[in-house]
Enzyme design. Sequence first.
Site, mmCIF file in Angstrom:
data_model
loop_
_atom_site.group_PDB
_atom_site.id
_atom_site.type_symbol
_atom_site.label_atom_id
_atom_site.label_comp_id
_atom_site.label_asym_id
_atom_site.label_seq_id
_atom_site.Cartn_x
_atom_site.Cartn_y
_atom_site.Cartn_z
ATOM 1 N N ILE A 1 2.895 7.899 7.723
ATOM 2 C CA ILE A 1 3.320 6.887 6.746
ATOM 3 C C ILE A 1 4.794 6.541 6.932
ATOM 4 C CG2 ILE A 1 3.773 6.556 4.267
ATOM 5 C CD1 ILE A 1 1.103 8.096 3.772
ATOM 6 N N TYR B 1 -0.819 21.396 -3.776
ATOM 7 C CA TYR B 1 -0.431 20.056 -3.291
ATOM 8 C C TYR B 1 -0.487 19.084 -4.455
ATOM 9 C CZ TYR B 1 -0.675 15.677 -0.638
ATOM 10 O OH TYR B 1 -0.453 14.396 -0.145
HETATM 11 N N1 LIG Z 1 -2.008 11.067 4.742
HETATM 12 C C1 LIG Z 1 -2.469 10.955 3.495
HETATM 13 O O1 LIG Z 1 -3.701 10.910 3.270
HETATM 14 C C2 LIG Z 1 -1.545 10.881 2.345
HETATM 15 C C3 LIG Z 1 -0.217 11.285 2.446
HETATM 16 N N2 LIG Z 1 0.593 11.231 1.321
HETATM 17 C C4 LIG Z 1 1.979 11.652 1.399
HETATM 18 O O2 LIG Z 1 2.684 10.786 2.300
HETATM 19 C C5 LIG Z 1 3.814 11.482 2.863
HETATM 20 C C6 LIG Z 1 3.779 11.357 4.371
HETATM 21 O O3 LIG Z 1 2.586 11.986 4.812
HETATM 22 P P1 LIG Z 1 1.880 11.639 6.205
HETATM 23 O O4 LIG Z 1 2.625 10.574 6.916
HETATM 24 O O5 LIG Z 1 0.447 11.467 5.925
HETATM 25 O O6 LIG Z 1 2.079 13.049 6.943
HETATM 26 P P2 LIG Z 1 2.427 13.417 8.453
HETATM 27 O O7 LIG Z 1 2.171 14.890 8.536
HETATM 28 O O8 LIG Z 1 1.765 12.501 9.391
HETATM 29 O O9 LIG Z 1 4.007 13.139 8.541
HETATM 30 C C7 LIG Z 1 4.887 13.896 7.757
HETATM 31 C C8 LIG Z 1 6.253 13.873 8.417
HETATM 32 O O10 LIG Z 1 7.129 14.646 7.612
HETATM 33 C C9 LIG Z 1 7.851 15.533 8.450
HETATM 34 N N3 LIG Z 1 8.242 16.756 7.707
HETATM 35 C C10 LIG Z 1 7.418 17.736 7.274
HETATM 36 N N4 LIG Z 1 8.135 18.709 6.699
HETATM 37 C C11 LIG Z 1 9.441 18.350 6.776
HETATM 38 C C12 LIG Z 1 10.661 18.953 6.395
HETATM 39 N N5 LIG Z 1 10.706 20.155 5.811
HETATM 40 N N6 LIG Z 1 11.816 18.275 6.626
HETATM 41 C C13 LIG Z 1 11.794 17.062 7.229
HETATM 42 N N7 LIG Z 1 10.666 16.444 7.641
HETATM 43 C C14 LIG Z 1 9.510 17.091 7.411
HETATM 44 C C15 LIG Z 1 6.918 15.851 9.617
HETATM 45 O O11 LIG Z 1 7.645 16.291 10.752
HETATM 46 C C16 LIG Z 1 6.233 14.506 9.829
HETATM 47 O O12 LIG Z 1 6.938 13.703 10.742
HETATM 48 C C17 LIG Z 1 3.682 12.933 2.360
HETATM 49 O O13 LIG Z 1 4.519 13.117 1.232
HETATM 50 C C18 LIG Z 1 2.213 13.041 1.935
HETATM 51 O O14 LIG Z 1 2.004 14.028 0.940
HETATM 52 C C19 LIG Z 1 0.134 10.777 0.109
HETATM 53 C C20 LIG Z 1 -1.165 10.372 -0.017
HETATM 54 C C21 LIG Z 1 -2.078 10.360 1.080
HETATM 55 C C1 LIG Z 2 -6.206 16.391 3.028
HETATM 56 C C2 LIG Z 2 -5.026 15.499 3.189
HETATM 57 C C3 LIG Z 2 -4.000 15.839 2.181
HETATM 58 C C4 LIG Z 2 -3.527 14.984 1.273
HETATM 59 C C5 LIG Z 2 -3.959 13.544 1.265
HETATM 60 C C6 LIG Z 2 -3.817 12.955 -0.112
HETATM 61 O O1 LIG Z 2 -2.500 13.080 -0.603
HETATM 62 C C7 LIG Z 2 -4.762 13.577 -1.081
HETATM 63 C C8 LIG Z 2 -5.650 12.859 -1.760
HETATM 64 C C9 LIG Z 2 -6.520 13.501 -2.736
HETATM 65 C C10 LIG Z 2 -7.446 12.806 -3.430
HETATM 66 C C11 LIG Z 2 -7.726 11.398 -3.169
HETATM 67 C C12 LIG Z 2 -8.609 10.733 -3.993
HETATM 68 C C13 LIG Z 2 -8.908 9.323 -3.735
HETATM 69 C C14 LIG Z 2 -9.604 8.580 -4.677
HETATM 70 C C15 LIG Z 2 -9.822 7.134 -4.428
HETATM 71 O O2 LIG Z 2 -9.543 6.673 -3.356
HETATM 72 C C16 LIG Z 2 -10.309 6.193 -5.516
HETATM 73 O O3 LIG Z 2 -11.030 5.160 -4.924
HETATM 74 C C17 LIG Z 2 -11.149 6.785 -6.624
HETATM 75 C C18 LIG Z 2 -10.383 7.456 -7.628
HETATM 76 C C19 LIG Z 2 -9.509 6.962 -8.632
HETATM 77 C C20 LIG Z 2 -8.783 5.658 -8.480
HETATM 78 C C21 LIG Z 2 -8.185 5.211 -9.809
HETATM 79 C C22 LIG Z 2 -7.562 3.853 -9.637
HETATM 80 O O4 LIG Z 2 -7.667 3.297 -8.516
HETATM 81 O O5 LIG Z 2 -6.950 3.344 -10.595
#
Ligand SMILES: NC(=O)C1=CN([C@@H]2O[C@H](COP(=O)(O)OP(=O)(O)OC[C@H]3O[C@@H](n4cnc5c(N)ncnc54)[C@H](O)[C@@H]3O)[C@@H](O)[C@H]2O)C=CC1
Ligand SMILES: CC/C=C\C[C@H](O)/C=C/C=C\C=C\C=C\C(=O)[C@@H](O)C/C=C\CCC(=O)O
Length: 264
Positions: free
Chosen positions: A17, A151
């Site tokens: 991201i 998390y």
């Molecule tokens: N991938 C997903 O499904 C979702 C991700 N997020 C959030 O989005 C953000 C970015 O996640 P992604 O891009 O998916 O992960 P990713 O693992 O692809 O990238 C994370 C980046 O953060 C860096 N990082 C990790 N620990 C660090 C530290 N201590 N200091 C500096 N850099 C560090 C890593 O080196 C990496 O480049 C995170 O906060 C994650 O929780 C939120 C919702 C969904």
């Molecule tokens: C395993 C990877 C680690 C973290 C990824 C991410 O941060 C975690 C997501 C956890 C749960 C995700 C749930 C997703 C739900 C939906 O996509 C919705 O379509 C359904 C639920 C509520 C939506 C309410 C709204 O849109 O107002």
Amino acid sequence: MYANGKVALVTGAAQGIGRALVEVLLEKGAAIALVDLNPVAGLECKVSLDTQYGSHRTLFIQCDVTDEEQLKDAFKKTVEHFGRLDILVNNAGVNNEKDWEKTIQVNLISVIRGTYIGLEHMSKNNGGEGGTIINISSLAGLMPAAYQPVYSASKFGVIGFSRAIAAASHIGNYGVRINTLCPAFVDTPLLESIEKEEIMGEYYKYKDNIKGMMKSYGILDPSIIAEGLMNLIEDDGLNGAVMKITTSKGIHFEDFSTPYTPKV
Ligand SMILES: NC(=O)C1=CN([C@@H]2O[C@H](COP(=O)(O)OP(=O)(O)OC[C@H]3O[C@@H](n4cnc5c(N)ncnc54)[C@H](O)[C@@H]3O)[C@@H](O)[C@H]2O)C=CC1
Ligand SMILES: CC/C=C\C[C@H](O)/C=C/C=C\C=C\C=C\C(=O)[C@@H](O)C/C=C\CCC(=O)O
């Protein structure tokens, strides 16, 4: 705020991201400090961006956001190099239910500390010119993620802190808007973490349940997260907002006027 001519600091910028956020900010004309723990991915990211946007537009800073001195130094280097700071994205995050204290350190404590350091540089009460901060949470910060409880706790904390500090900024006339972005599942290397027992610990047994959620809810492309980020940066009317991005509803906002009833 228009990003053109502004300076941004993005943590976790090297991939996923963060990388998508950086590219859209560069397209909009910003200069960016790429802050990341991973020196290899960080430098590869910088080299790749240099060919497309020129080497003067970015600065890679290796930094562990959980180390206070390193994080403060990253901000200092950014302002020394580019002369100002206008946009901060606290994006770096991990998913680790085994080393859950690391998850709290990276996802919550470092976001709080980064926000405070950002305010030191941008707040009008501190001689700054104002700015905007976006903290990256997750839908797991709005709904209990049974398979990632710590998390989820870290992401609930990001939302609570961001909404509170946004109110403090308004009351204190800091001139800094603080908003939160909550994506659902996004197609990045973070998703691979569910395959690792050394990461998921006791929740590793729920791997297929999580995969079922991803199949049911869909997986977003990082580009839509970057689009949501730009909305939060460019809309000067937003402060304390919680943006959600899902495959079902796209970019929309949490309405805190109605009480949340968890659907577990
Ligand atoms: N991938 C997903 O499904 C979702 C991700 N997020 C959030 O989005 C953000 C970015 O996640 P992604 O891009 O998916 O992960 P990713 O693992 O692809 O990238 C994370 C980046 O953060 C860096 N990082 C990790 N620990 C660090 C530290 N201590 N200091 C500096 N850099 C560090 C890593 O080196 C990496 O480049 C995170 O906060 C994650 O929780 C939120 C919702 C969904
Ligand atoms: C395993 C990877 C680690 C973290 C990824 C991410 O941060 C975690 C997501 C956890 C749960 C995700 C749930 C997703 C739900 C939906 O996509 C919705 O379509 C359904 C639920 C509520 C939506 C309410 C709204 O849109 O107002």
